[in-house]
Design a protein around this motif. Structure first.
Motif, PDB file in Angstrom:
ATOM      1  N   ALA A 172       0.847  -1.202   0.000  1.00 25.10           N
ATOM      2  CA  ALA A 172       0.000   0.000   0.000  1.00 25.10           C
ATOM      3  C   ALA A 172       0.880   1.248   0.000  1.00 25.10           C
ATOM      4  CB  ALA A 172      -0.896  -0.013   1.223  1.00 25.10           C
ATOM      5  N   PRO A 173       0.394   2.362  -0.586  1.00 19.50           N
ATOM      6  CA  PRO A 173       1.185   3.594  -0.605  1.00 19.50           C
ATOM      7  C   PRO A 173       1.580   4.005   0.814  1.00 19.50           C
ATOM      8  CG  PRO A 173      -0.967   3.913  -1.678  1.00 19.50           C
ATOM      9  CD  PRO A 173      -0.928   2.510  -1.194  1.00 19.50           C
ATOM     10  N   GLY A 174       2.830   4.417   0.986  1.00 22.30           N
ATOM     11  CA  GLY A 174       3.356   4.675   2.324  1.00 22.30           C
ATOM     12  C   GLY A 174       3.383   6.142   2.700  1.00 22.30           C
ATOM     13  N   LYS A 175       4.260   6.448   3.655  1.00 27.53           N
ATOM     14  CA  LYS A 175       4.294   7.790   4.241  1.00 27.53           C
ATOM     15  C   LYS A 175       4.671   8.864   3.231  1.00 27.53           C
ATOM     16  CE  LYS A 175       4.657   6.867   9.090  1.00 27.53           C
ATOM     17  NZ  LYS A 175       3.455   7.675   9.288  1.00 27.53           N
ATOM     18  N   LYS A 176       5.354   8.451   2.167  1.00 23.76           N
ATOM     19  CA  LYS A 176       5.779   9.483   1.206  1.00 23.76           C
ATOM     20  C   LYS A 176       4.579  10.117   0.482  1.00 23.76           C
ATOM     21  CE  LYS A 176       7.082   6.236  -2.540  1.00 23.76           C
ATOM     22  NZ  LYS A 176       6.633   5.011  -1.879  1.00 23.76           N
ATOM     23  N   THR A 177       3.404   9.527   0.619  1.00 26.39           N
ATOM     24  CA  THR A 177       2.213  10.127  -0.007  1.00 26.39           C
ATOM     25  C   THR A 177       1.509  11.137   0.912  1.00 26.39           C
ATOM     26  OG1 THR A 177       0.733   8.360   0.779  1.00 26.39           O
ATOM     27  CG2 THR A 177       1.769   8.024  -1.372  1.00 26.39           C
ATOM     28  N   GLU A 178       2.004  11.266   2.165  1.00 26.30           N
ATOM     29  CA  GLU A 178       1.371  12.227   3.088  1.00 26.30           C
ATOM     30  C   GLU A 178       1.701  13.646   2.639  1.00 26.30           C
ATOM     31  OE1 GLU A 178       3.184  10.998   6.744  1.00 26.30           O
ATOM     32  OE2 GLU A 178       1.643   9.494   7.139  1.00 26.30           O
ATOM     33  N   ILE A 179       0.710  14.525   2.625  1.00 23.46           N
ATOM     34  CA  ILE A 179       0.984  15.897   2.188  1.00 23.46           C
ATOM     35  C   ILE A 179       1.574  16.692   3.347  1.00 23.46           C
ATOM     36  CG2 ILE A 179      -0.795  15.858   0.390  1.00 23.46           C
ATOM     37  CD1 ILE A 179      -2.567  17.523   2.199  1.00 23.46           C
ATOM     38  N   ALA A 180       2.357  17.720   3.034  1.00 21.65           N
ATOM     39  CA  ALA A 180       3.045  18.524   4.049  1.00 21.65           C
ATOM     40  C   ALA A 180       2.032  19.071   5.048  1.00 21.65           C
ATOM     41  CB  ALA A 180       3.799  19.659   3.371  1.00 21.65           C
ATOM     42  N   GLY A 181       2.374  18.969   6.334  1.00 23.41           N
ATOM     43  CA  GLY A 181       1.486  19.457   7.386  1.00 23.41           C
ATOM     44  C   GLY A 181       0.491  18.409   7.845  1.00 23.41           C
ATOM     45  N   CYS A 182       0.391  17.297   7.131  1.00 25.54           N
ATOM     46  CA  CYS A 182      -0.541  16.222   7.513  1.00 25.54           C
ATOM     47  C   CYS A 182       0.205  14.910   7.732  1.00 25.54           C
ATOM     48  CB  CYS A 182      -1.632  16.047   6.451  1.00 25.54           C
ATOM     49  SG  CYS A 182      -2.740  17.447   6.353  1.00 25.54           S
ATOM     50  N   GLU A 183       1.433  15.013   8.270  1.00 25.27           N
ATOM     51  CA  GLU A 183       2.213  13.813   8.551  1.00 25.27           C
ATOM     52  C   GLU A 183       1.448  12.948   9.564  1.00 25.27           C
ATOM     53  OE1 GLU A 183       3.435  16.881   8.613  1.00 25.27           O
ATOM     54  OE2 GLU A 183       4.766  16.877   6.870  1.00 25.27           O
ATOM     55  N   GLY A 184       1.419  11.681   9.357  1.00 20.57           N
ATOM     56  CA  GLY A 184       0.655  10.774  10.220  1.00 20.57           C
ATOM     57  C   GLY A 184      -0.615  10.281   9.545  1.00 20.57           C
ATOM     58  N   ALA A 185      -0.970  10.901   8.415  1.00 20.79           N
ATOM     59  CA  ALA A 185      -2.219  10.520   7.741  1.00 20.79           C
ATOM     60  C   ALA A 185      -2.237   9.042   7.351  1.00 20.79           C
ATOM     61  CB  ALA A 185      -2.432  11.386   6.503  1.00 20.79           C
ATOM     62  N   ARG A 186      -1.066   8.477   7.086  1.00 21.06           N
ATOM     63  CA  ARG A 186      -1.029   7.054   6.709  1.00 21.06           C
ATOM     64  C   ARG A 186      -0.793   6.134   7.907  1.00 21.06           C
ATOM     65  NH1 ARG A 186      -2.791   4.419   4.514  1.00 21.06           N
ATOM     66  NH2 ARG A 186      -1.320   3.054   3.458  1.00 21.06           N
ATOM     67  N   GLY A 187      -0.936   6.699   9.103  1.00 22.24           N
ATOM     68  CA  GLY A 187      -0.877   5.887  10.322  1.00 22.24           C
ATOM     69  C   GLY A 187       0.543   5.678  10.833  1.00 22.24           C
ATOM     70  N   ALA A 188       0.617   4.944  11.956  1.00 22.52           N
ATOM     71  CA  ALA A 188       1.928   4.581  12.513  1.00 22.52           C
ATOM     72  C   ALA A 188       2.304   3.232  11.937  1.00 22.52           C
ATOM     73  CB  ALA A 188       1.827   4.487  14.025  1.00 22.52           C
ATOM     74  N   LEU A 189       3.576   3.063  11.561  1.00 19.82           N
ATOM     75  CA  LEU A 189       3.996   1.777  11.017  1.00 19.82           C
ATOM     76  C   LEU A 189       4.456   0.864  12.152  1.00 19.82           C
ATOM     77  CD1 LEU A 189       6.021   2.481   7.756  1.00 19.82           C
ATOM     78  CD2 LEU A 189       3.734   1.498   7.993  1.00 19.82           C
ATOM     79  N   VAL A 190       3.777  -0.280  12.326  1.00 25.52           N
ATOM     80  CA  VAL A 190       4.208  -1.300  13.300  1.00 25.52           C
ATOM     81  C   VAL A 190       4.644  -2.507  12.483  1.00 25.52           C
ATOM     82  CG1 VAL A 190       3.529  -2.755  15.236  1.00 25.52           C
ATOM     83  CG2 VAL A 190       2.563  -0.446  15.022  1.00 25.52           C
ATOM     84  N   ASP A 191       5.934  -2.798  12.514  1.00 29.32           N
ATOM     85  CA  ASP A 191       6.502  -3.878  11.685  1.00 29.32           C
ATOM     86  C   ASP A 191       6.050  -3.752  10.226  1.00 29.32           C
ATOM     87  OD1 ASP A 191       7.651  -4.713  14.001  1.00 29.32           O
ATOM     88  OD2 ASP A 191       6.628  -6.641  14.115  1.00 29.32           O
ATOM     89  N   GLY A 192       5.959  -2.515   9.744  1.00 34.05           N
ATOM     90  CA  GLY A 192       5.627  -2.280   8.339  1.00 34.05           C
ATOM     91  C   GLY A 192       4.131  -2.258   8.044  1.00 34.05           C
ATOM     92  N   VAL A 193       3.297  -2.469   9.057  1.00 36.04           N
ATOM     93  CA  VAL A 193       1.836  -2.472   8.852  1.00 36.04           C
ATOM     94  C   VAL A 193       1.268  -1.153   9.383  1.00 36.04           C
ATOM     95  CG1 VAL A 193      -0.333  -3.643   9.422  1.00 36.04           C
ATOM     96  CG2 VAL A 193       1.763  -4.986   9.085  1.00 36.04           C
ATOM     97  N   PRO A 194       0.575  -0.357   8.550  1.00 36.57           N
ATOM     98  CA  PRO A 194      -0.005   0.895   9.050  1.00 36.57           C
ATOM     99  C   PRO A 194      -1.101   0.635  10.078  1.00 36.57           C
ATOM    100  CG  PRO A 194       0.080   0.884   6.638  1.00 36.57           C
ATOM    101  CD  PRO A 194       0.376  -0.506   7.094  1.00 36.57           C
ATOM    102  N   VAL A 195      -1.036   1.363  11.212  1.00 35.30           N
ATOM    103  CA  VAL A 195      -2.027   1.239  12.280  1.00 35.30           C
ATOM    104  C   VAL A 195      -2.631   2.619  12.542  1.00 35.30           C
ATOM    105  CG1 VAL A 195      -2.404   0.649  14.712  1.00 35.30           C
ATOM    106  CG2 VAL A 195      -0.786  -0.686  13.352  1.00 35.30           C
ATOM    107  N   HIS A 196      -3.958   2.698  12.536  1.00 36.81           N
ATOM    108  CA  HIS A 196      -4.674   3.959  12.730  1.00 36.81           C
ATOM    109  C   HIS A 196      -5.472   3.873  14.028  1.00 36.81           C
ATOM    110  CE1 HIS A 196      -3.884   4.638   8.382  1.00 36.81           C
ATOM    111  NE2 HIS A 196      -4.108   3.341   8.307  1.00 36.81           N
ATOM    112  N   SER A 197      -5.341   4.882  14.896  1.00 41.20           N
ATOM    113  CA  SER A 197      -6.022   4.854  16.208  1.00 41.20           C
ATOM    114  C   SER A 197      -7.095   5.928  16.269  1.00 41.20           C
ATOM    115  CB  SER A 197      -5.005   5.089  17.331  1.00 41.20           C
ATOM    116  OG  SER A 197      -4.032   4.066  17.341  1.00 41.20           O
TER     117      SER A 197
END
Ligand SMILES: NC(=O)C1=CN([C@@H]2O[C@H](COP(=O)(O)OP(=O)(O)OC[C@H]3O[C@@H](n4cnc5c(N)ncnc54)[C@H](OP(=O)(O)O)[C@@H]3O)[C@@H](O)[C@H]2O)C=CC1
Ligand SMILES: O=C(O)C1=N[C@H](C(=O)O)C[C@H](O)C1
Length: 272
Positions: A172-197
């Motif tokens: 899946a598209p990773g953190k490099k797709t997050e737009i400036a100022g919205c870092e975290g939009a793709r979640g936290a990576l846990v062992d490479g798996v995005p996790v959204h809380s």
């Protein structure tokens, strides 16, 4: 009779555990441990595990406190030979291993990131699905008083999914797709798996594991609507640690279909 002490006895999970232990005919509540409980309860309460070890006798310590408190509680209980059933989340695997090494011989440290049968099965089903899908994400939903993010269940699920994929990163598209100022939009990576809380009023605890492939998705979801959902697993943990030693992670180590609670008899924490 198994003598049980409950750390965090004034909290949401601790108070439910006190009721479940008192209702179980093979257990006795030896004491509660919580820094801010006064005279309003009808059982002995201590401000710390060290004080409880001096003032009461118990076989098992159940801990539902806070990520910052649980480590100190275990450092006191395990060398004293008290088996520990831990639901408090936020401890890394390495810390659990280090704590288990402090245990008196024959003493067990049992940690379950989730005591519901449904959540354990959700993780098992996610493990089975993971090798077949190029993409996986975890979305967890909890009440707004939760002190840790991501949840312990989400972290464990992400680890299980990553292991089942043999370390193959999600496509899946990773953190490099997050737009400036919205870092975290793709979640936290846990062992490479995005996790959204998600944290919100109205939830107890829910989680969805979403897998994606060509033209299809698979969602595996579990919802806890009531803290009674955890109690059969907590009691199973208390009953199981006596004959075990060392570190055990996950309720799946003790679960069997015959442990399923019977039809609801109206008493939400009365199980078996
Ligand atoms: N494994 C599982 O299935 C589940 C795990 N949990 C986890 O359990 C933990 C507790 O959750 P919850 O009950 O909602 O939290 P609460 O905040 O409702 O309860 C925690 C209680 O522990 C008390 N406490 C703090 N420090 C200590 C200490 N050193 N010794 C004894 N008691 C202490 C707190 O007091 P004070 O408020 O005064 O600090 C509070 O009364 C969390 O980590 C949560 O993630 C929750 C649900 C299920
Ligand atoms: O804090 C909670 O409420 C819960 N905590 C555990 C976690 O962090 O996974 C288990 C469940 O999700 C409820």
């Amino acid at each position: 009779m198994i003598k049980v002490a409950v750390a965090g006895c004034a909290g949401r999970m601790g108070s439910a555990t006190v009721r479940a232990v008192c209702a179980a005919d093979d257990m006795e509540l030896a004491c509660g441990i919580d820094p801010h409980v006064g005279a309003e309860v009808d059982f002995p309460v201590f401000a710390s595990v060290a004080e409880a070890l001096d003032g009461a006798a118990f076989d098992v310590l159940v801990d539902f406190t806070q990520p910052k408190a649980v480590e100190g509680n275990l450092r006191a209980a395990l060398p004293a030979g008290v088996d520990c059933v831990v639901g408090t989340t936020g401890l890394a695997r390495e810390v659990l291993e280090e704590l288990a090494a402090l245990a008196l011989t024959g003493t067990c440290l049992f940690y379950a990131p989730n005591f519901t049968t449904g959540a354990v099965l959700m993780m098992e089903f996610a493990k089975a699905a993971a090798p077949y899908f190029p993409e996986a994400e975890v979305i967890e939903f909890h009440h707004c008083n939760k002190k840790d993010a991501p949840s312990g269940t989400a972290v464990r699920t992400a680890q299980i999914v990553a292991e089942a994929r043999g370390g193959r990163a999600s496509e899946a598209p990773g953190k490099k797709t997050e737009i400036a100022g919205c870092e975290g939009a793709r979640g936290a990576l846990v062992d490479g798996v995005p996790v959204h809380s998600v944290r919100s009023m109205g939830y107890v605890a829910s989680q969805e594991v979403v897998f994606g492939s060509f033209g299809q998705t698979l969602s595996i979801r579990h919802d806890s609507w009531d803290r009674a959902s955890y109690m059969p697993g907590v009691l199973l943990g208390i009953r199981s640690v006596g004959g075990r030693s060392g570190l055990i992670v996950g309720l799946e180590n003790f679960m069997a279909p015959s442990d399923a609670p019977c039809h609801n008899d109206g008493a939400s924490t009365t199980v078996r």
